[in-house]
Design an enzyme around this catalytic site. Structure first.
Site, PDB file in Angstrom:
ATOM      1  N   LYS A  78       0.842  -1.195   0.000  1.00  0.00           N
ATOM      2  CA  LYS A  78       0.000   0.000   0.000  1.00  0.00           C
ATOM      3  C   LYS A  78       0.883   1.253   0.000  1.00  0.00           C
ATOM      4  CE  LYS A  78      -1.868   2.901   2.794  1.00  0.00           C
ATOM      5  NZ  LYS A  78      -2.015   4.161   2.055  1.00  0.00           N
TER       6      LYS A  78
ATOM      7  N   CYS B 141      13.303  10.452   7.162  1.00  0.00           N
ATOM      8  CA  CYS B 141      13.254   9.952   8.535  1.00  0.00           C
ATOM      9  C   CYS B 141      14.605  10.079   9.223  1.00  0.00           C
ATOM     10  CB  CYS B 141      12.782   8.502   8.550  1.00  0.00           C
ATOM     11  SG  CYS B 141      13.623   7.476   7.360  1.00  0.00           S
TER      12      CYS B 141
END
Ligand code: NDP
Length: 493
Positions: free
Chosen positions: A197, A305
């Site tokens: 996804k 990140c």
């Protein structure tokens, strides 16, 4: 165009020179009006009957309609992945599996320009980054893992590695195709099938990847792509047909996923947020460090990140370094992601822009000193100027929370021990940087920093052979290298 205000203390005037526009041709990408789900080798309409629009963050123009997958759609995708796993993929000769991965890698290279333009259109990142970082690295991940597919017995001698089954994989919007490669390549190399996804705001390159899979002749159902928002991700994680879950994204969602998976006896990999310290000692090559700081926090608008979002600078050189940094910031070009000269592109979404604004306002309210170079931001779309905060208190939200934007918080230290203490004073532990001429100090620091990756005299370097992952609230499990393979295998020891 509107001029944004120049805030903070006076800095030298910006350089008086301009580049001519150098736009990358957009017509290499022909987007469809609508993209269905990719299930069992077919593009299908969602059972949900729902669609959403993906748009360009640079000017808010709609790009395409994308299917919103429901639980029923996810079920079909997991079923297709299961069938593909049982009817051939898991028992295929490993050298044959490798051929598919090599093919995918080659096609990614051949279609690199097209995919890079689509990535910049949908996500807002500068084309020079999509073209020179995201695409080459995505292809490199498939090449690297293709090489391992028939050598797993050597990677794990005497441990009889076996695939896990069907992997449910959820990826974020900051490196859409690259995160797909980090997830799909090792899973397939190890003989698993996947349901992936992509993020709601950046689904296009994953959907184009479906076409790459078809072009490579990958057997139907080995890769399935279900688009949608967070609810689709939650449906995927909840699906009891999965043998493995892998997630990259925010710590909050990572925790929710961990709760959902707990007790089901399936392995989980979480790659979550970070608040990395980029530590600069007084003996380092200063100009090189300035480039590393800029790359550390302004690369991909700071939507990284492992971004070096906390600069820890030794007190004796702080003034000099910050002066150099501010001058360098004045040369950064913010604007059209498809312009080859652009250094800082658009913020990925309105929601992310609001989050950045909120945290920046809290930094100012806490008394930190803000600097933004004078720069012209486009009127439409989502934009934020490169920002540096000095005089930042350790307790301030801008020193503790992940901003995920082009915002640097500067703190100082006096001794290496203090640098380590401040660097580790965070709930996260994904990455860190150390700038010094002393090799012994690099090793001393690296052994004390609680971070999955420590870069020395560089920052934001990635290689498929190098494992990546976090400590503490940055998650667990590693991606890349031999460690990354282990996350997609079980062992009949
Ligand atoms: P999320 O963690 O919400 O998104 C990551 C992925 O998870 C997306 O595909 C998202 O879908 C999906 N998702 C959302 N909710 C669920 C759920 N309950 N169950 C399963 N999957 C879910 O990140 P955001 O996009 O909301 O970003 C928020 C913050 O997270 C950022 O400001 C940043 O600080 C951090 N972040 C960190 C990343 C990293 O690499 N460590 C990457 C992205 C964000 P959808 O996009 O459709 O909502």
């Amino acid at each position: 165009m509107s001029e944004i205000e120049h805030r903070g203390p006076a800095a030298p005037a910006p350089l008086e020179w301009e580049y001519a526009p150098a736009p990358e041709a957009r017509d290499i990408v022909s987007l469809r009006e609508r993209y269905g789900l990719y299930i069992g080798g077919e593009v299908v309409d969602p059972r949900s009957g729902e669609w959403f629009t993906t748009s360009s963050p640079a000017d808010e123009s709609p790009l395409a309609e994308v299917a919103q997958a429901s639980g029923e759609d996810v079920d079909l995708a997991v079923g297709a992945a299961r069938a593909a796993y049982e009817n051939g993929w898991s028992s295929l000769r490993p050298a044959e599996r490798a051929k598919y991965l090599f093919r995918i890698a080659r096609i990614l290279q051949e279609r690199a320009r097209e995919l890079a333009v689509a990535e910049s259109l949908d996500g807002g990142k500068p084309i020079k980054e999509s073209r020179d970082v995201d695409l080459p690295l995505a292809a490199a991940h498939f090449f690297y893992h293709a090489g391992w597919a028939d050598k797993l017995e050597y990677a794990f001698p005497n441990r009889k590695p076996r695939p896990l089954g069907v992997a449910g994989q959820i990826i974020p919007w900051n490196f859409p195709l690259l995160m797909l490669a980090w997830k799909v390549a090792p899973a397939l190399a190890c003989g698993n099938t996947v349901v992936l996804k992509p993020a709601e705001t950046t689904p296009l390159t994953a959907l184009m990847f479906a076409d790459v899979c078809r072009q490579a002749g990958l057997p139907a159902g080995v890769v399935n792509i279900v688009t949608g928002d967070g609810s689709t991700g939650a449906e995927l994680v909840r699906n009891d047909g999965l043998d493995k879950v892998a997630f990259t994204g925010s710590t909050d969602v990572g925790k929710a996923i961990q709760r959902e998976v707990a007790g089901r006896g399936i392995p989980l990999t979480l790659e979550l947020g970070g608040k990395a310290a980029n530590i600069v000692f007084d003996d380092c090559a200063l100009d090189q460090a300035v480039e590393g700081i800029v790359n550390g926090i302004y690369f991909n608008q700071g939507h990284v990140c492992c971004a070096g979002s906390r600069l820890l600078v030794q007190e004796s050189i702080a003034e000099q370094l910050i002066g150099k940094l501010k001058r360098r910031l004045q040369t950064l070009r913010v604007g059209d992601p498809l312009d080859k000269n652009t250094d800082v592109g658009a913020i990925n979404s309105r929601a992310q822009l609001e989050k950045i604004r909120d945290l920046v306002a809290s930094g100012e309210a806490d008394g930190a000193e803000i600097y933004q170079p004078p720069c012209v931001l486009p009127e439409r779309g989502y934009w934020f100027a490169p920002t540096v905060f000095t005089n930042v208190a350790q307790s301030s939200r801008i020193a503790t929370e992940e901003i995920f934007g082009p915002v640097l918080s500067v703190l100082t230290f006096r001794t290496p021990a203090e640098a380590v203490e401040k660097a580790n004073n965070t709930p996260y532990g994904l990455s860190a940087g150390v700038w010094t001429e002393k090799g012994s100090r690099i090793l001393w620091m690296a052994s004390r920093l609680r971070a999955g990756v420590v870069w020395a005299n560089t920052f934001n370097r990635f290689d498929p052979a190098s494992p990546f992952g976090g400590y503490k609230e940055s998650g667990f499990g590693r991606e890349g290298g031999r460690h990354g393979l282990e996350a997609y295998l079980r062992f009949d020891e």
